[in-house]
Design a protein around this motif. Sequence first.
Motif, PDB file in Angstrom:
ATOM      1  N   ASP A 123      -3.441   6.430  -5.229  1.00 55.02           N
ATOM      2  CA  ASP A 123      -3.613   5.381  -7.238  1.00 55.02           C
ATOM      3  C   ASP A 123      -2.454   6.691  -7.500  1.00 55.02           C
ATOM      4  N   ASN A 138      -6.533   9.470  -1.755  1.00 58.74           N
ATOM      5  CA  ASN A 138      -7.639  10.746  -1.105  1.00 58.74           C
ATOM      6  C   ASN A 138      -7.651  10.092   0.007  1.00 58.74           C
ATOM      7  N   ASN A 271     -11.159   5.453  -6.591  1.00 57.87           N
ATOM      8  CA  ASN A 271     -10.053   5.625  -6.264  1.00 57.87           C
ATOM      9  C   ASN A 271      -8.788   4.186  -6.834  1.00 57.87           C
TER      10      ASN A 271
END
Length: 310
Positions: A123, A138, A271
């Motif tokens: 992201d 993540n 995400n």
Amino acid sequence: MKKVLVAGGAGFIGSHLCEFLLSKGCHVTCVDNFITGQKKNIAGIKSPNFKFVEADITQSGSWSEGQFEEIYNLASPASPIDFEKIPLKILECSSLGHRNLLELARKNDARILFASTSEVYGDPEVHPQRESYFGNVNTVGIRGCYDEAKRFGEALSMAYHRQFGTKIRLIRIFNTYGPRMRETDGRIIPNFFMQGLNGESLTIYGEGQQTRSFCYVADMCEGMYALVQSEETRPVNIGNPTELTVLEMAETVKKLTGNTKPFAYKPLPENDPKMRRPDIARAKDVLKWQPRVSLEQGLDATLKYFKSQL
Ligand SMILES: NC(=O)c1ccc[n+]([C@@H]2O[C@H](COP(=O)([O-])OP(=O)(O)OC[C@H]3O[C@@H](n4cnc5c(N)ncnc54)[C@H](O)[C@@H]3O)[C@@H](O)[C@H]2O)c1
């Protein structure tokens, strides 16, 4: 005649790449286990210079003893639906699988392209994304299996390059679309077209303000080929910098398919990248590549395909 291996060649991009390489006069061996690929994608390839081997690149087999000058590794599930269903397979493709192909490249002194992705930027906090950006991923999120697999595949390629001088090529592919995407793939373009043509509401995640940049598959094949012919071993973004919100794309497809239903809004997945646009300065400079197919032309060809699949 140049001998080329395409892993994942029965997939969406892979099948177009096989045809492209045949048109360049190559002898193409395609390896695929059909985990997300489709037999119909390669059924139309009748060339005597095309060979298909059904095999899994995470396992060695007769394919891994062939002689090749160029290897294109596209073998990996790539849709968000697969992130939930087969995360271990995804992780294995860009680790075990890619290592098998790197070994083959090392033995053959072949050039090897790894199909990485804009997902390595996660992201992103930098916009547009250039290759020097390290990303915002993540590791333990639902997309982690794919994003980290591709980041590992890049690192593994670099390790072979540094340790053995293997001729690696790293392409970071941004959203690509066109005929032969799986209708039930769960990616934005097949979703919108199939919902549009079936008279269903197009599903918008969040408010649809997240952006994407869509590259037509023919431009992608040109970019992949240009990169492999070049001497560039740094990662190269290949994608179309024309940026649209998801809502703008939905409105375009709704109009193209003649759909009249109101959109169905659903919560944004975990995400989900808020913006996506490639900085293609490196591709322009080093490869003299830039996309040529307009969104209008690309969507028109894609519409014809999905109509033919109904
Ligand atoms: N389409 C995009 O927008 C996009 C964006 C970024 C990166 N990529 C990458 O490009 C490549 C091709 O993507 P695609 O959209 O054509 O997806 P796809 O799912 O249509 O193609 C992947 C192909 O790889 C095959 N495959 C998967 N695991 C395999 C294994 N272990 N052994 C042999 N074959 C295997 C599948 O059966 C399929 O034919 C993937 O590596 C993907 O991560 C695609």
